[in-house]
Design a protein around this motif. Structure first.
Motif, PDB file in Angstrom:
ATOM      1  N   THR A 163       0.870  -1.161   0.015  1.00 40.96           N
ATOM      2  CA  THR A 163       0.023  -0.049   0.153  1.00 40.96           C
ATOM      3  C   THR A 163       0.787   1.456   0.131  1.00 40.96           C
ATOM      4  O   THR A 163       0.268   2.251  -0.474  1.00 40.96           O
ATOM      5  CB  THR A 163      -0.871   0.105   1.224  1.00 40.96           C
ATOM      6  OG1 THR A 163      -0.199   0.150   2.514  1.00 40.96           O
ATOM      7  CG2 THR A 163      -1.858  -1.181   1.499  1.00 40.96           C
ATOM      8  N   GLY A 164       2.054   1.263   0.386  1.00 36.45           N
ATOM      9  CA  GLY A 164       2.920   2.239   0.602  1.00 36.45           C
ATOM     10  C   GLY A 164       2.645   3.171   1.923  1.00 36.45           C
ATOM     11  O   GLY A 164       3.219   4.261   1.939  1.00 36.45           O
ATOM     12  N   ARG A 165       1.966   2.703   2.636  1.00 35.65           N
ATOM     13  CA  ARG A 165       1.696   3.344   3.907  1.00 35.65           C
ATOM     14  C   ARG A 165       2.769   3.101   4.935  1.00 35.65           C
ATOM     15  O   ARG A 165       3.455   2.148   4.904  1.00 35.65           O
ATOM     16  CB  ARG A 165       0.515   2.560   4.750  1.00 35.65           C
ATOM     17  CG  ARG A 165       0.070   3.283   6.101  1.00 35.65           C
ATOM     18  CD  ARG A 165      -1.275   2.630   6.717  1.00 35.65           C
ATOM     19  NE  ARG A 165      -0.911   0.931   6.938  1.00 35.65           N
ATOM     20  CZ  ARG A 165      -0.240   0.582   7.987  1.00 35.65           C
ATOM     21  NH1 ARG A 165       0.161   1.461   8.903  1.00 35.65           N
ATOM     22  NH2 ARG A 165      -0.112  -0.467   8.195  1.00 35.65           N
ATOM     23  N   LEU A 166       3.085   4.419   5.439  1.00 28.87           N
ATOM     24  CA  LEU A 166       4.430   4.583   6.478  1.00 28.87           C
ATOM     25  C   LEU A 166       4.069   3.421   7.519  1.00 28.87           C
ATOM     26  O   LEU A 166       2.967   3.823   8.409  1.00 28.87           O
ATOM     27  CB  LEU A 166       4.520   5.869   6.633  1.00 28.87           C
ATOM     28  CG  LEU A 166       5.947   5.976   7.780  1.00 28.87           C
ATOM     29  CD1 LEU A 166       6.923   5.709   7.124  1.00 28.87           C
ATOM     30  CD2 LEU A 166       5.815   7.502   8.384  1.00 28.87           C
ATOM     31  N   ARG A 167       4.970   2.616   8.033  1.00 22.37           N
ATOM     32  CA  ARG A 167       5.009   1.734   9.191  1.00 22.37           C
ATOM     33  C   ARG A 167       5.440   2.160  10.398  1.00 22.37           C
ATOM     34  O   ARG A 167       5.126   2.261  11.445  1.00 22.37           O
ATOM     35  CB  ARG A 167       5.424   0.583   8.681  1.00 22.37           C
ATOM     36  CG  ARG A 167       4.846  -0.376   7.732  1.00 22.37           C
ATOM     37  CD  ARG A 167       5.318  -1.819   7.736  1.00 22.37           C
ATOM     38  NE  ARG A 167       4.731  -2.684   7.086  1.00 22.37           N
ATOM     39  CZ  ARG A 167       3.484  -3.500   6.992  1.00 22.37           C
ATOM     40  NH1 ARG A 167       2.944  -3.190   8.429  1.00 22.37           N
ATOM     41  NH2 ARG A 167       3.148  -4.254   6.247  1.00 22.37           N
ATOM     42  N   GLN A 168       6.582   2.682  10.078  1.00 20.95           N
ATOM     43  CA  GLN A 168       7.854   2.882  11.416  1.00 20.95           C
ATOM     44  C   GLN A 168       8.827   3.894  11.109  1.00 20.95           C
ATOM     45  O   GLN A 168       9.389   3.877   9.798  1.00 20.95           O
ATOM     46  CB  GLN A 168       8.236   1.861  11.857  1.00 20.95           C
ATOM     47  CG  GLN A 168       9.082   1.822  13.305  1.00 20.95           C
ATOM     48  CD  GLN A 168       9.272   0.660  14.105  1.00 20.95           C
ATOM     49  OE1 GLN A 168       8.924  -0.469  13.515  1.00 20.95           O
ATOM     50  NE2 GLN A 168       9.813   0.599  15.216  1.00 20.95           N
ATOM     51  N   ARG A 169       9.200   4.782  11.674  1.00 19.70           N
ATOM     52  CA  ARG A 169      10.518   5.510  11.726  1.00 19.70           C
ATOM     53  C   ARG A 169      11.644   5.114  12.657  1.00 19.70           C
ATOM     54  O   ARG A 169      11.261   4.673  13.810  1.00 19.70           O
ATOM     55  CB  ARG A 169      10.200   7.035  11.610  1.00 19.70           C
ATOM     56  CG  ARG A 169       9.306   7.735  10.924  1.00 19.70           C
ATOM     57  CD  ARG A 169       9.088   9.251  10.700  1.00 19.70           C
ATOM     58  NE  ARG A 169       8.722   9.422  12.245  1.00 19.70           N
ATOM     59  CZ  ARG A 169       8.732  10.673  12.796  1.00 19.70           C
ATOM     60  NH1 ARG A 169       9.453  11.783  12.057  1.00 19.70           N
ATOM     61  NH2 ARG A 169       8.340  10.890  13.978  1.00 19.70           N
ATOM     62  N   TYR A 170      12.998   5.166  11.980  1.00 18.57           N
ATOM     63  CA  TYR A 170      14.153   4.956  12.917  1.00 18.57           C
ATOM     64  C   TYR A 170      14.877   6.401  12.955  1.00 18.57           C
ATOM     65  O   TYR A 170      15.584   6.525  11.820  1.00 18.57           O
ATOM     66  CB  TYR A 170      14.850   3.689  12.322  1.00 18.57           C
ATOM     67  CG  TYR A 170      13.787   2.366  12.418  1.00 18.57           C
ATOM     68  CD1 TYR A 170      14.120   1.623  13.492  1.00 18.57           C
ATOM     69  CD2 TYR A 170      13.315   2.149  11.463  1.00 18.57           C
ATOM     70  CE1 TYR A 170      13.477   0.210  13.596  1.00 18.57           C
ATOM     71  CE2 TYR A 170      12.409   1.120  11.625  1.00 18.57           C
ATOM     72  CZ  TYR A 170      12.632  -0.051  12.500  1.00 18.57           C
ATOM     73  OH  TYR A 170      12.003  -1.196  12.779  1.00 18.57           O
ATOM     74  N   LEU A 171      14.775   7.026  14.031  1.00 19.90           N
ATOM     75  CA  LEU A 171      15.374   8.187  14.048  1.00 19.90           C
ATOM     76  C   LEU A 171      16.869   8.073  14.247  1.00 19.90           C
ATOM     77  O   LEU A 171      17.777   7.412  14.815  1.00 19.90           O
ATOM     78  CB  LEU A 171      14.852   8.877  15.451  1.00 19.90           C
ATOM     79  CG  LEU A 171      13.317   9.157  15.372  1.00 19.90           C
ATOM     80  CD1 LEU A 171      12.909   9.908  16.809  1.00 19.90           C
ATOM     81  CD2 LEU A 171      12.971   9.913  14.130  1.00 19.90           C
TER      82      LEU A 171
END
Length: 242
Positions: A163-171
């Protein structure tokens, strides 16, 4: 072994994932398919100069150029099977393992987002909006279920591969990341920094757990070979880490 000659400067080359097929394109739109022990075959000319070419396992060729030009070819018949329009000018093409989806990575110098395409019905599934600044890399990971991107803001982002939906960010920090990869066991994500440092994140918690000085200057590429990490530096140096 042999020479493939174009009438103008060659601007793109792609190898098939299996076999020895090579496709090459030039700035005048010329496309040639080269196979073992036979003469190169001219494919229908692309309408503009060629930026990128890529081959899928089912023998389709995808070609991009300026002004959003995007075309699909059947390399078995040489026919054009789809004339499309891309919302971005493309710097790199990344295919899913089965060749059914494609990530377009935009050229640097602008705020454009990567584009996720379905190659089943030739439509855009999503633009991966949310990266800050230029996107330097994008790849399918975890059996093509996810997409991992790196960008100028030093943050890794994981997106749903369908879907291209953002799952997670790693800062990260203020050092931008040129490339990133997921460990084979899925436990860590490793980012390649513009300062020559590898950064390791715990996949589950999102916490940065380790850093390693790997090169004197920017790390421009990273991949796993078995349990080893291979890194490429901006000055052409290569390192292998166990």
């Amino acid at each position: 072994m042999r020479t493939v000659t174009h009438p103008a400067a060659v601007s793109a080359v792609a190898f098939a994932k299996t076999g020895h097929d090579i496709v090459s394109g030039s700035i005048d739109g010329t496309l040639q398919l080269t196979r073992d022990d036979v003469d190169s075959v001219m494919l229908p000319k692309f309408p503009v100069g060629i930026d990128m070419v890529g081959l899928t396992p089912d023998h389709r060729l995808f070609v991009t150029g300026p002004r959003g030009k995007f075309r699909a070819y059947d390399t078995d018949t040489g026919a054009v099977i789809a004339d499309l329009e891309s919302p971005i000018r493309v710097r790199s093409l990344k295919f899913s393992t089965d060749g059914l989806r494609l990530i377009m990575i935009p050229q640097t110098g602008g705020p454009a987002a990567p584009v996720l395409w379905s190659l089943v019905n030739y439509r855009i599934l999503s633009q991966l909006e949310g990266n800050i600044g230029n996107v330097f890399s994008a790849r399918f990971v975890r059996g093509d279920r996810d997409i991992l991107t790196t960008s100028y803001d030093g943050t890794l982002r994981v997106w749903d591969g369908i879907t291209g939906r953002l799952r997670q960010r790693y800062l990260g920090n203020d050092q931008y990341l040129m490339d990133a990869v997921v460990a084979p066991d899925g436990s860590m994500i490793i980012g390649a920094g513009s300062d020559g440092v590898l950064r390791f994140w715990d996949t589950a918690s999102g916490r940065m757990i380790w850093t390693l000085r790997a090169h004197r200057f920017a790390i421009t590429g990273i991949h796993f070979e078995g349990d080893d990490i291979v890194t490429r530096g901006s000055t052409g140096d290569l390192s292998r880490w166990n």
